[in-house]
Write a protein that holds these residues in place. Sequence first.
Motif, mmCIF file in Angstrom:
data_model
loop_
_atom_site.group_PDB
_atom_site.id
_atom_site.type_symbol
_atom_site.label_atom_id
_atom_site.label_comp_id
_atom_site.label_asym_id
_atom_site.label_seq_id
_atom_site.Cartn_x
_atom_site.Cartn_y
_atom_site.Cartn_z
ATOM 1 N N SER A 164 13.240 -3.271 -15.886
ATOM 2 C CA SER A 164 11.800 -3.412 -15.651
ATOM 3 C C SER A 164 11.537 -3.595 -14.159
ATOM 4 C CB SER A 164 11.254 -4.598 -16.433
ATOM 5 O OG SER A 164 11.633 -5.794 -15.793
ATOM 6 N N ILE A 165 10.332 -3.191 -13.750
ATOM 7 C CA ILE A 165 9.995 -3.241 -12.329
ATOM 8 C C ILE A 165 10.046 -4.666 -11.786
ATOM 9 C CG2 ILE A 165 8.161 -2.825 -10.659
ATOM 10 C CD1 ILE A 165 7.380 -0.409 -12.211
ATOM 11 N N SER A 166 9.616 -5.632 -12.626
ATOM 12 C CA SER A 166 9.619 -7.014 -12.122
ATOM 13 C C SER A 166 11.062 -7.502 -11.932
ATOM 14 C CB SER A 166 8.848 -7.928 -13.073
ATOM 15 O OG SER A 166 9.534 -8.061 -14.289
ATOM 16 N N ASP A 167 11.981 -7.041 -12.789
ATOM 17 C CA ASP A 167 13.392 -7.390 -12.595
ATOM 18 C C ASP A 167 13.942 -6.792 -11.311
ATOM 19 O OD1 ASP A 167 13.854 -9.065 -14.631
ATOM 20 O OD2 ASP A 167 14.964 -7.665 -15.918
ATOM 21 N N LEU A 168 13.451 -5.601 -10.975
ATOM 22 C CA LEU A 168 13.932 -4.940 -9.764
ATOM 23 C C LEU A 168 13.409 -5.637 -8.516
ATOM 24 C CD1 LEU A 168 13.453 -1.221 -10.805
ATOM 25 C CD2 LEU A 168 15.621 -2.366 -10.402
ATOM 26 N N LEU A 169 12.123 -5.939 -8.533
ATOM 27 C CA LEU A 169 11.488 -6.436 -7.305
ATOM 28 C C LEU A 169 11.577 -7.951 -7.162
ATOM 29 C CD1 LEU A 169 8.269 -4.237 -7.021
ATOM 30 C CD2 LEU A 169 10.407 -4.001 -5.778
ATOM 31 N N PHE A 170 11.612 -8.676 -8.288
ATOM 32 C CA PHE A 170 11.497 -10.132 -8.167
ATOM 33 C C PHE A 170 12.711 -10.892 -8.668
ATOM 34 C CE2 PHE A 170 7.118 -8.480 -8.724
ATOM 35 C CZ PHE A 170 6.723 -8.666 -7.420
ATOM 36 N N SER A 187 20.257 5.616 -7.580
ATOM 37 C CA SER A 187 18.845 5.376 -7.884
ATOM 38 C C SER A 187 18.373 4.071 -7.254
ATOM 39 C CB SER A 187 18.628 5.288 -9.395
ATOM 40 O OG SER A 187 18.864 6.534 -9.980
ATOM 41 N N ALA A 188 19.226 3.047 -7.338
ATOM 42 C CA ALA A 188 18.838 1.738 -6.787
ATOM 43 C C ALA A 188 18.653 1.819 -5.276
ATOM 44 C CB ALA A 188 19.896 0.698 -7.132
ATOM 45 N N LEU A 189 19.567 2.518 -4.605
ATOM 46 C CA LEU A 189 19.437 2.624 -3.151
ATOM 47 C C LEU A 189 18.202 3.432 -2.769
ATOM 48 C CD1 LEU A 189 23.014 3.065 -1.677
ATOM 49 C CD2 LEU A 189 21.636 1.029 -1.978
#
Lengths: 282, 298
Positions: free
Chosen positions: B47-53, B266-268
């Motif tokens: 999820s985006i929140s897991d990625l960013l926060f 993808s992560a980079l």
Amino acid sequence: MKRYKIEEKVFNVLMKVATGIILLSLIWILATIVYKGLPYMSWDMVSRTPQGGFYMGKEGGVLNAIVGSLYLAGGSTILALFISLPVVLYLNVYRRKKSAFSTFIRSSLDILWGIPSIVYGAFGFTLMLLFGLKTSLLAGIITLTLLIIPIMIRAMDEVMLTIPKGLFEASYSLGATRFETATKVAIRKTLPGIVTAILISFGRAVGDAASVLFTAGFTDNIPTSLSQPAASLPLAIFFQLGTPVPEVQGRAYASALILTLLILAISLSSRYFTKRYLKNKI
Amino acid sequence: MSSQGRILKDKIAHKVMLAFVWLTIILLLVIALGLFIKAWPLFKTVSISDLLFSTTWVPYEGKFGMLSFIISTFWVTGVATVIAVPLCLLCAIYLSEYANKKVIAWVSPLIDILAGIPSVIFGIWGVIVIVPFVRDILAPMFGVSSTGYSILAGGIVLSIMVFPIVIYVLLEVFKTVPEDLRNAALSLGANKWIMIRKVLLRKAGPGIISAIVLGFSRALGETLAVLMVVGNVVDLPSNPLEAGYPLPAMIANNYGELLSIPMYDSALMLCALVLFVIVVFFNIIARIILRRIEKKIS
């Protein structure tokens, strides 16, 4: 009133100190590079490629990186010129009058100019995957081209903006088309300025590392075709500094000195052309 | 050549040039789109929140929380801004209001040269000079032990790198304050300093902010110099004497393993996209302010 006078004096000193610090940091950087790099400078450094065991302290030089950097920067500068010149001429001849569109173009270029080189590098990498390219001179050149286009356009745009309106009117009144005016008046009038813009872009391309890291790769050989990987000076410095061998670190300093001298030479010649431009400005 | 031929040539040239113009403008969108497409597979699994926060960055387990990189980026840039802004402001006021032509003729080429120095040279200087300085002098002063490879070292090196751009923009902004306004203040009996404080700085306020924002966003993306001195430890930094790991450094350091771990590329690319979005956002703000000032004047 008296309070302001004291304040002015204090701030006057602070301003001079601040300016001094800024200039001193430049001198400090240059002096450090010269002081550290000079003892390790040798003819081998600039005339030989790395031999076996170079990164453990054996013989060789960084000719691969010097030539690689020149190839990368040269190729990308030429490519960028082919794209930048039409854009600049469009902005300054075909759309001389300020319009919403020309403002939009300039704003987009300003934004492009601000994008970090590592982002260009990552984007270049996705392009490479898309076209099935490997890390190569060509991929490095394409990525660097994208990076320097906004720099080159901005620099050229600035000189073209100074062409007086009368010059265009004179050209049109003689029956010249806009295209003829562009090539025979605008370019000729600003030629030294265009050369400066080319040199500035070349300097940026020589010094940039983050964008070629992904795309040009690194090699101990001098590339002989566009599909081979190419070394570059900034990366050579970075990799050599990363080894634990003092001799190799020393060579990193020497390579840094070579790069600095190259950049200074470019910087000085661009100043020369700027002066020439100012001289024949109306 | 016939005049019709000439006109045709003119028209063709027009179309070709316009095509190049669009090519350049579209580049901005293409970069964003390219990075987004590469990052897309990641959105499906995390999820985006897991990625960013989230701060958990364990690529082998598919955990890509990039918060510590984002925080590090802002730490380093923040330190650089705090150091650079007062120095640049003082220097720019001096050059624009007090310095005589001779001084300017000396100083401005030097600032030009500073602007042209490659990132890696700043980095190597940082390793030789700033890192030991932080380790042996600054850290003991605060009673902390540090390897010297720290956010502070990164910030100091970065601050020098952004001097030229901030000074350029400030000087441009000061130029836009009308000479009449200065003279009016002076004729009312203000000395130069009062004029600077009450007229120049107030009039140039928004422009000063945009100069700072431009310098700030330049610093956000600086890669190699920062990478060399900042320590590169994945952790949430709590003070500038600790090591940090800003986004650009992280991207540059891990390109080698890019294709060996699933989703890593993808992560980079997502990291690059985040950096892109942040930088473009700040750039747009700064440019809007500057355009407004330009408009007011013309």
